[in-house]
Enzyme design. Structure first.
Site, PDB file in Angstrom:
ATOM      1  N   GLU A   1      33.392  52.865  41.754  1.00  0.00           N
ATOM      2  CA  GLU A   1      34.460  53.401  42.234  1.00  0.00           C
ATOM      3  C   GLU A   1      33.816  54.479  41.769  1.00  0.00           C
ATOM      4  O   GLU A   1      33.288  55.289  41.465  1.00  0.00           O
ATOM      5  CB  GLU A   1      35.864  53.111  41.143  1.00  0.00           C
ATOM      6  CG  GLU A   1      36.236  51.896  41.385  1.00  0.00           C
ATOM      7  CD  GLU A   1      37.360  51.439  41.273  1.00  0.00           C
ATOM      8  OE1 GLU A   1      38.042  52.170  39.574  1.00  0.00           O
ATOM      9  OE2 GLU A   1      38.304  49.892  41.411  1.00  0.00           O
TER      10      GLU A   1
ATOM     11  N   GLU B   1      30.642  42.961  46.321  1.00  0.00           N
ATOM     12  CA  GLU B   1      29.949  41.934  47.265  1.00  0.00           C
ATOM     13  C   GLU B   1      29.335  43.288  48.117  1.00  0.00           C
ATOM     14  O   GLU B   1      27.819  42.821  48.363  1.00  0.00           O
ATOM     15  CB  GLU B   1      30.797  41.732  48.281  1.00  0.00           C
ATOM     16  CG  GLU B   1      32.077  40.386  47.510  1.00  0.00           C
ATOM     17  CD  GLU B   1      33.316  41.228  47.396  1.00  0.00           C
ATOM     18  OE1 GLU B   1      32.653  42.062  46.350  1.00  0.00           O
ATOM     19  OE2 GLU B   1      34.194  40.580  47.450  1.00  0.00           O
TER      20      GLU B   1
ATOM     21  N   CYS C   1      33.051  47.942  47.026  1.00  0.00           N
ATOM     22  CA  CYS C   1      33.032  47.332  46.188  1.00  0.00           C
ATOM     23  C   CYS C   1      31.517  46.363  45.559  1.00  0.00           C
ATOM     24  O   CYS C   1      30.830  46.892  46.626  1.00  0.00           O
ATOM     25  CB  CYS C   1      33.394  45.473  47.133  1.00  0.00           C
ATOM     26  SG  CYS C   1      35.718  46.339  47.604  1.00  0.00           S
TER      27      CYS C   1
HETATM   28  N1  THU Z   1      36.625  44.895  44.569  1.00  0.00           N
HETATM   29  C1  THU Z   1      35.550  44.514  44.942  1.00  0.00           C
HETATM   30  O1  THU Z   1      34.726  45.005  44.595  1.00  0.00           O
HETATM   31  N2  THU Z   1      35.877  42.905  45.298  1.00  0.00           N
HETATM   32  C2  THU Z   1      36.843  42.293  46.017  1.00  0.00           C
HETATM   33  O2  THU Z   1      36.282  41.308  46.035  1.00  0.00           O
HETATM   34  C3  THU Z   1      37.868  42.707  46.177  1.00  0.00           C
HETATM   35  C4  THU Z   1      37.832  44.135  45.001  1.00  0.00           C
HETATM   36  C5  THU Z   1      36.909  45.823  44.150  1.00  0.00           C
HETATM   37  C6  THU Z   1      37.266  46.933  44.945  1.00  0.00           C
HETATM   38  C7  THU Z   1      38.007  47.635  43.752  1.00  0.00           C
HETATM   39  O3  THU Z   1      36.790  48.707  42.932  1.00  0.00           O
HETATM   40  C8  THU Z   1      38.868  47.010  42.621  1.00  0.00           C
HETATM   41  O4  THU Z   1      37.981  45.853  42.747  1.00  0.00           O
HETATM   42  C9  THU Z   1      40.431  47.171  42.848  1.00  0.00           C
HETATM   43  O5  THU Z   1      39.977  46.636  43.791  1.00  0.00           O
END
Ligand code: THU
Length: 195
Positions: A106, A117, A115
């Site tokens: 973040e 992934e 994210c």
């Molecule tokens: N997030 C992911 O990294 N992967 C997911 O499958 C869902 C959400 C992260 C994005 C953000 O940093 C935090 O989770 C909250 O949304």
């Protein structure tokens, strides 16, 4: 004392064993944590060659699957998520049998966060891998299987529709979905050639 460290919310890796659920295919089994599989140091990808059974659309099994599941949990521990406090880890298995992991990263400028992934995919692509067999994803949600967001589904779909996504819970249970199930009626690189 907070449960998680403040900086980056490095979550403890999950442990335990549970029934294995396979998207309606009713396979049962267990995976264990710390079963002695070799784990590369953080930041290093696994370079051990995969077995012959890894080619084609065969799902990862046995030790390789357990390693993939373990690597996504380990990646979660590296998540940098001071704003959402929602750590996620992903582990991506290439057609050649290598594993690239990633976590969410973040930013104080919220929209720049990425994210887990996509972190894993970018790591793999940037090291020359474009064919993927499976991805496993981990979060701290105890009651729900973690699912990829829409943006990640589209980025994953860029590299094919016929690969598996393992959606896990901290207790070790998981379900498996084909990317095509997660993103039906998708738009991909082939479509650009049809106009
Ligand atoms: N997030 C992911 O990294 N992967 C997911 O499958 C869902 C959400 C992260 C994005 C953000 O940093 C935090 O989770 C909250 O949304």
């Amino acid at each position: 004392m907070r449960k998680r460290a403040k900086r980056g919310l490095r979550a403890p890796s999950a442990s335990g064993a549970g029934m294995l659920r396979d998207a309606g295919r009713a396979r049962a089994g267990r995976y264990s944590v710390g079963a002695g599989h070799p784990v590369p140091p953080p930041g290093k990808s696994l370079t051990r060659a995969c077995g012959a059974g890894m080619e084609g659309s065969v799902r990862p099994q046995g030790e390789r699957l357990q390693l993939l599941l373990r690597r996504c949990r380990e990646a979660k521990a590296c998540a940098y998520c001071p704003y959402s406090r929602f750590p996620v880890g992903a582990a991506l298995l290439t057609a050649g049998g290598e594993i690239f992991s990633g976590c969410n990263v973040e930013n104080a400028c919220y929209s720049l966060g990425v994210c887990a992934e996509r972190t894993a995919i970018q790591k793999a692509i940037s090291e020359g891998h474009t064919r993927f067999r499976a991805m496993a994803i981990a979060s701290d949600m105890g009651t729900e299987f973690i699912v990829p967001c829409g943006a990640c589904r589209q980025v994953m779909r860029e590299f094919g529709k016929d690969w598996d996504v393992y959606l896990t819970k901290p207790d070790g249970t998981y379900i498996v979905k084909k990317l095509d199930e997660l993103l039906p009626l998708s738009f991909g690189p082939e479509d650009l050639k049809k106009a």
